[in-house]
Design a protein around this motif. Structure first.
Motif, short mmCIF file in Angstrom:
data_model
loop_
_atom_site.label_atom_id
_atom_site.label_comp_id
_atom_site.label_asym_id
_atom_site.label_seq_id
_atom_site.Cartn_x
_atom_site.Cartn_y
_atom_site.Cartn_z
N LEU A 31 -2.85 -7.81 0.57
CA LEU A 31 -3.55 -6.57 0.28
C LEU A 31 -3.15 -6.12 -1.12
CD1 LEU A 31 -5.27 -4.12 1.10
CD2 LEU A 31 -3.21 -3.15 2.12
N THR A 32 -4.14 -5.89 -1.98
CA THR A 32 -3.89 -5.44 -3.35
C THR A 32 -4.74 -4.21 -3.65
OG1 THR A 32 -3.47 -7.70 -4.10
CG2 THR A 32 -3.96 -6.08 -5.79
N PHE A 33 -4.11 -3.17 -4.16
CA PHE A 33 -4.80 -2.00 -4.69
C PHE A 33 -4.58 -2.01 -6.20
CE2 PHE A 33 -4.20 -0.51 -0.38
CZ PHE A 33 -5.33 0.27 -0.14
N GLU A 34 -5.65 -1.90 -6.98
CA GLU A 34 -5.49 -1.84 -8.44
C GLU A 34 -4.69 -0.61 -8.83
OE1 GLU A 34 -9.24 -2.06 -10.45
OE2 GLU A 34 -9.78 -3.92 -9.43
N GLU A 35 -5.07 0.55 -8.27
CA GLU A 35 -4.38 1.81 -8.51
C GLU A 35 -4.44 2.61 -7.23
OE1 GLU A 35 -5.76 4.13 -11.84
OE2 GLU A 35 -6.31 2.33 -12.93
N MET A 36 -3.36 3.37 -6.96
CA MET A 36 -3.35 4.19 -5.76
C MET A 36 -2.54 5.45 -6.01
SD MET A 36 -2.28 3.09 -1.96
CE MET A 36 -3.44 3.58 -0.73
N ALA A 37 -2.95 6.55 -5.39
CA ALA A 37 -2.20 7.80 -5.45
C ALA A 37 -2.09 8.32 -4.03
CB ALA A 37 -2.92 8.82 -6.33
N GLY A 38 -0.88 8.77 -3.66
CA GLY A 38 -0.68 9.33 -2.34
C GLY A 38 0.70 9.02 -1.79
N ALA A 39 0.88 9.40 -0.52
CA ALA A 39 2.14 9.18 0.19
C ALA A 39 1.82 8.42 1.46
CB ALA A 39 2.80 10.51 0.52
N GLY A 40 2.79 7.64 1.96
CA GLY A 40 2.50 6.94 3.19
C GLY A 40 3.48 5.85 3.51
N SER A 41 2.98 4.88 4.29
CA SER A 41 3.84 3.80 4.76
C SER A 41 3.17 2.44 4.56
CB SER A 41 4.17 3.99 6.24
OG SER A 41 3.01 3.89 7.03
N ILE A 42 4.04 1.44 4.34
CA ILE A 42 3.61 0.06 4.20
C ILE A 42 4.42 -0.77 5.19
CG2 ILE A 42 3.46 -1.94 2.68
CD1 ILE A 42 3.51 0.04 0.31
N GLN A 43 3.73 -1.48 6.08
CA GLN A 43 4.42 -2.34 7.05
C GLN A 43 3.87 -3.75 6.92
OE1 GLN A 43 4.00 -1.06 11.10
NE2 GLN A 43 5.83 -2.16 11.72
N VAL A 44 4.76 -4.70 6.63
CA VAL A 44 4.35 -6.09 6.43
C VAL A 44 5.15 -6.98 7.37
CG1 VAL A 44 4.19 -8.00 4.79
CG2 VAL A 44 3.83 -5.66 4.00
N SER A 45 4.44 -7.73 8.24
CA SER A 45 5.15 -8.69 9.10
C SER A 45 5.07 -10.09 8.51
CB SER A 45 4.63 -8.65 10.53
OG SER A 45 3.25 -8.80 10.57
N SER A 46 4.01 -10.38 7.79
CA SER A 46 3.88 -11.64 7.05
C SER A 46 2.77 -11.45 6.03
CB SER A 46 3.54 -12.78 8.00
OG SER A 46 3.34 -13.97 7.29
N GLY A 47 3.03 -11.80 4.81
CA GLY A 47 2.01 -11.63 3.77
C GLY A 47 2.54 -10.81 2.62
N SER A 48 1.64 -10.14 1.90
CA SER A 48 2.08 -9.39 0.74
C SER A 48 1.23 -8.14 0.52
CB SER A 48 2.04 -10.26 -0.52
OG SER A 48 0.70 -10.53 -0.88
N VAL A 49 1.87 -7.15 -0.10
CA VAL A 49 1.19 -5.93 -0.53
C VAL A 49 1.53 -5.73 -1.99
CG1 VAL A 49 1.04 -3.43 -0.30
CG2 VAL A 49 1.27 -4.84 1.74
N LYS A 50 0.52 -5.51 -2.81
CA LYS A 50 0.72 -5.25 -4.24
C LYS A 50 0.08 -3.91 -4.58
CE LYS A 50 0.66 -10.13 -5.36
NZ LYS A 50 -0.15 -11.23 -5.88
N LEU A 51 0.90 -3.00 -5.08
CA LEU A 51 0.44 -1.72 -5.58
C LEU A 51 0.94 -1.61 -7.02
CD1 LEU A 51 1.47 0.50 -2.53
CD2 LEU A 51 -0.83 -0.27 -3.10
#
Length: 129
Positions: A29-49
């Motif tokens: 999961l990739t977001f070019e740009e993001m604003a806010g508050a929250g949570s990221i949960q990854v069991s396998s894979g990747s998140v790019k912010l």
């Protein structure tokens, strides 16, 4: 905003939300740009912010995979990280609270501070953009 990825890749443009929940079972999961508050949960894979304008709090939980977060500007932070394995990379200095280097904390800047909580068994990178 809630985003769940069970398999595959998602690439999203600029996003502004008060609260987000990102859950990655497998995939990217990739977001070019993001604003806010929250949570990221990854069991396998990747998140790019690459450009996150941090809201009040960010919670990251990674059991297998990678999370890369680029914080916009120079936010004041309270940082708390626990890891059983894996790697933590930050642009700010952290202090270990135990002999095994599994609990890292940091305070950056003046109050009011945003909070970042991290549980790691893989790789997390937090940089400034």
């Amino acid at each position: 905003m809630e985003v769940e990825v069970s398999s595959g890749s998602i690439h999203l443009g600029p996003t502004n939300c008060k609260k987000f929940e990102l859950e990655i079972a497998s995939g990217d999961l990739t977001f070019e740009e993001m604003a806010g508050a929250g949570s990221i949960q990854v069991s396998s894979g990747s998140v790019k912010l690459p450009k996150l304008e941090l809201g009040e709090k960010l919670k990251i939980d990674v059991s297998s995979g990678n999370v890369a977060v680029g914080l916009v500007g120079n936010p004041a932070l309270e940082f708390d990280s626990k890891r059983s394995s894996g790697t933590l990379r930050t642009y700010f200095d952290t202090t270990s609270t135990d002999d095994h280097n599994t609990h890292q904390v940091a305070t950056v800047g003046e109050k009011p501070r945003q909070k970042i909580e991290v549980d790691i068994t893989s790789l997390i990178t937090i940089c400034r953009c």
